[in-house]
Design an enzyme around this catalytic site. Sequence first.
Site, short mmCIF file in Angstrom:
data_model
loop_
_atom_site.label_atom_id
_atom_site.label_comp_id
_atom_site.label_asym_id
_atom_site.label_seq_id
_atom_site.Cartn_x
_atom_site.Cartn_y
_atom_site.Cartn_z
N TYR A 73 -19.87 45.08 -1.84
CA TYR A 73 -19.14 45.43 -3.06
C TYR A 73 -18.18 46.58 -2.78
O TYR A 73 -17.04 46.58 -3.22
CB TYR A 73 -20.13 45.84 -4.17
CG TYR A 73 -19.46 46.03 -5.50
CD1 TYR A 73 -19.41 44.99 -6.44
CD2 TYR A 73 -18.86 47.25 -5.84
CE1 TYR A 73 -18.78 45.15 -7.66
CE2 TYR A 73 -18.23 47.42 -7.06
CZ TYR A 73 -18.19 46.37 -7.97
OH TYR A 73 -17.56 46.54 -9.17
N PHE A 125 11.18 36.99 -11.52
CA PHE A 125 10.38 35.78 -11.67
C PHE A 125 9.73 35.84 -13.06
O PHE A 125 9.53 36.93 -13.60
CB PHE A 125 9.33 35.71 -10.55
CG PHE A 125 8.43 34.52 -10.68
CD1 PHE A 125 8.93 33.25 -10.47
CD2 PHE A 125 7.10 34.65 -11.05
CE1 PHE A 125 8.12 32.14 -10.62
CE2 PHE A 125 6.29 33.55 -11.20
CZ PHE A 125 6.79 32.29 -10.99
N ASP A 126 9.37 34.67 -13.64
CA ASP A 126 8.86 34.64 -15.03
C ASP A 126 7.74 35.64 -15.31
O ASP A 126 7.76 36.34 -16.31
CB ASP A 126 8.25 33.31 -15.48
CG ASP A 126 8.65 32.08 -14.75
OD1 ASP A 126 9.31 32.17 -13.71
OD2 ASP A 126 8.29 31.01 -15.26
N ASP A 216 9.54 42.87 -4.90
CA ASP A 216 8.67 41.74 -5.24
C ASP A 216 8.65 40.87 -3.99
O ASP A 216 9.60 40.14 -3.70
CB ASP A 216 9.24 41.00 -6.46
CG ASP A 216 8.38 39.81 -6.85
OD1 ASP A 216 7.46 39.46 -6.08
OD2 ASP A 216 8.64 39.22 -7.92
N ALA A 218 6.84 38.37 -2.49
CA ALA A 218 6.12 37.10 -2.29
C ALA A 218 6.59 36.37 -1.03
O ALA A 218 5.78 35.85 -0.28
CB ALA A 218 6.30 36.20 -3.52
N LYS A 259 2.01 32.93 -1.10
CA LYS A 259 3.17 32.28 -0.48
C LYS A 259 3.19 32.60 1.02
O LYS A 259 2.51 31.94 1.79
CB LYS A 259 4.47 32.77 -1.16
CG LYS A 259 4.71 32.17 -2.54
CD LYS A 259 4.05 32.93 -3.63
CE LYS A 259 4.45 32.45 -5.01
NZ LYS A 259 3.64 33.08 -6.06
N HIS A 451 6.88 25.37 -21.41
CA HIS A 451 7.01 24.31 -20.40
C HIS A 451 5.68 23.93 -19.76
O HIS A 451 5.54 22.83 -19.26
CB HIS A 451 8.06 24.67 -19.34
CG HIS A 451 7.80 25.97 -18.65
ND1 HIS A 451 7.92 27.18 -19.28
CD2 HIS A 451 7.43 26.25 -17.37
CE1 HIS A 451 7.64 28.15 -18.43
NE2 HIS A 451 7.34 27.62 -17.27
#
Length: 461
Positions: A73, A125-126, A216, A218, A259, A451
């Site tokens: 842990y 990004f969203d 960001d 990714a 990614k 969507h």
Amino acid sequence: MTVKYVPEPFRIKMVETIKMMSREERIKAMEEAKYNMFGLRGEDVYIDLLTDSGTNAMSSKQWAGVMEGDEAYAGAKSYYKLVEAGQDLFGYKFIQPVHQGRAAEKVLFPLKMEEGKVAISNMFFDTTRAHVELAGARAIDCVVEEAKDPSHRAPFKGNMDVKKMEEIIKEHGAEKVAMIVMTITNNSAGGQPVSIQNLREVYEVAKKYDIPVNIDAARFAENAYFVKLREDEFKDKSIKEIVKEMFKYADTFTMSAKKDAIVNMGGLIGIKDDEELYQLVKGNTISFEGFVTYGGLGGRDLEALSIGLYEGIDEDYLKYRNGQMEYFAAKLDDAGIAYQAPVGGHGLFIDAKAMLPHIPYYEFPGHALAVQLYIEAGIRTCDIGSFMLGNDPDTKEQLEADFEFTRFAIPRRVYTQAHIDIMVDALIRIKENAGDVPGYRITWEPPILRHFQAHLEPIRK
Ligand code: F0G
């Protein structure tokens, strides 16, 4: 133009069988999914290109690492291994694991943003945009103009428009700008890269106004590979050296490791040297994700991630990855099929507006092409256009997006040359009978992020 397929620098040790379905079965499955790509069952898809996120194939070394994962842990060995890998690659003092990219945003952004502030990005990004807004701030996109013309080829279409960015800072007042976010590669613009020159210029302006810069990250490895290919100064540098250089021009990073770090689940926050901020990040991590040394992940995930970070920057792998995209793009050039050009790092974004000119934006050409690809060939893609954009929150009118793309997001180390050929053939067949492809109308939609869940039906004229 023929582009030779760059052969895979790996061999296949384990396979996953995919179901072969008839056209009739696919038509039925699409109807049952209410014509929503997210409503399809994964097992009813032949080639799944909905996303390149968490859908990548891990290596034998990563799977061996899974067995080595330390599930303590607190203070797990796998945690220290991951922190050391992060420090080594990015040159940042503090590395915090979290369960995925949006968790990194949820932990970090509220510490930097509040109501009345804005954040500026080459393109959010969203989920990144959503977390800026959840923190009370407003998100402003500021990508270079050339990104907006799919047929215009330029080496770094993901770049920030630095001049415009400075105008926005002056307009709002520097004290109102909470953060600048550099998304590398720029996913929403088509997986387009950002140059180091651009990162340097953005950082210089940010420092002039004392505004923090967050990367960001990714698709950091694909971005570094594009820098090596396209930015002369770096042509003889290793990917590792380029990565180090890119991250010099920021103060923090948030990363979806699903990614370029080639894992199915994981994320990271990096802090260059601000110890006070690190203490706050640890506090939020404990509240939202779990104790600092596991951050919402299993020890096995930490282990796979620390190995994946290095596999993602391997030059032979990146050459193959980029080669696969180039092969796909060259075939589309031969067939006269338009896409966001040049091809991006993780996906091919087909210009559905150009292929289906008879379908207006409010009947969703990007979505119409996605449905047709599934019916024709069992390929699952998704709309990056007006269907995804949604309605104006005030007037409830359908907004018109800058692009109507159908995104082929290519998972890493998963599909072969034959699969790419099937994608190309399906697109050619659809193009030949493009006039038969119907537009779509929404029959039900939820109030936000519609969507993912909306129901649709074809409009037969
Ligand atoms: N930032 C970028 C640039 C992304 O592309 C994504 C995810 C995230 C942040 C959020 O990361 O999913 O791990 O929480 N993009 C995926 C996609 C979902 O399909 O493009 P996450």
